[in-house]
Write a protein that holds these residues in place. Structure first.
Motif, PDB file in Angstrom:
ATOM      1  N   ARG A  77       3.388   4.892   2.805  1.00  0.00           N
ATOM      2  CA  ARG A  77       4.445   4.614   1.815  1.00  0.00           C
ATOM      3  C   ARG A  77       4.331   5.470   0.564  1.00  0.00           C
ATOM      4  NH1 ARG A  77       5.654  -1.288   2.999  1.00  0.00           N
ATOM      5  NH2 ARG A  77       7.431  -0.997   4.372  1.00  0.00           N
ATOM      6  N   ALA A  78       3.147   5.921   0.249  1.00  0.00           N
ATOM      7  CA  ALA A  78       2.951   6.738  -0.951  1.00  0.00           C
ATOM      8  C   ALA A  78       3.332   8.198  -0.728  1.00  0.00           C
ATOM      9  CB  ALA A  78       1.494   6.644  -1.410  1.00  0.00           C
ATOM     10  N   THR A  79       3.863   8.529   0.439  1.00  0.00           N
ATOM     11  CA  THR A  79       4.267   9.903   0.732  1.00  0.00           C
ATOM     12  C   THR A  79       5.397  10.303  -0.212  1.00  0.00           C
ATOM     13  OG1 THR A  79       3.692   9.593   3.059  1.00  0.00           O
ATOM     14  CG2 THR A  79       5.110  11.459   2.528  1.00  0.00           C
TER      15      THR A  79
END
Length: 148
Positions: A77-79
């Motif tokens: 999700r932190a991409t």
């Protein structure tokens, strides 16, 4: 292209396919929907009887699948620059993947394929092959690591 559907079965090949989908989504400004389809096993016996898991067993399988999907999403999700969400389905994997692609308006399905030999494919079948044959949208098949 706005939406990519990534079929994930919690193995290394699916992670490689997800890496590829992320790069593609980044270049195309698309979002990714990561999908996992699980099935509740039914055991049949030669005399014609079947063993169907209890509701509690089915719930445990669903919970375990959801936890695994949540872990995949949490890691990714932190991409930066890529919106990633997840969907969990119960059913026949290739059928549910194609159905979900239609439902979410995916323009492409990305799926990992295992490096099995012809005999193993003939005996076990291949979800990726069935998705390629059934999907209404293009399918990008990513080969996994080759056995030594």
């Amino acid at each position: 292209m706005k939406t990519l559907l990534l079929a994930h079965d919690f193995n290394a090949t699916s992670e490689i396919a997800l890496d590829t989908a992320i790069e593609l989504a980044r270049k195309l400004s698309a979002k990714i929907v990561v999908a996992h389809v699980y099935s509740v096993p039914v055991y049949s016996f030669p005399e014609g009887s079947s063993l169907i898991p209890s509701a509690e067993d089915a719930a445990r399988i669903a919970d375990a699948a959801q936890r695994s999907l949540d872990q995949v999403l949490e890691r990714r999700r932190a991409t930066p620059g890529v919106e990633i969400s997840g969907v969990l389905r119960a059913g026949v994997p290739d059928e549910e993947i194609c159905r979900l692609a239609d439902e979410i308006g995916a323009e492409m399905i990305v799926i990992g394929t295992h490096a099995r030999g012809a005999v193993a494919r003939a005996l076990l079948g291949s979800v990726a092959q069935r998705v390629v044959r059934s999907a209404k949208v293009p399918v990008l098949s990513i080969r996994g690591p080759q056995p030594a």
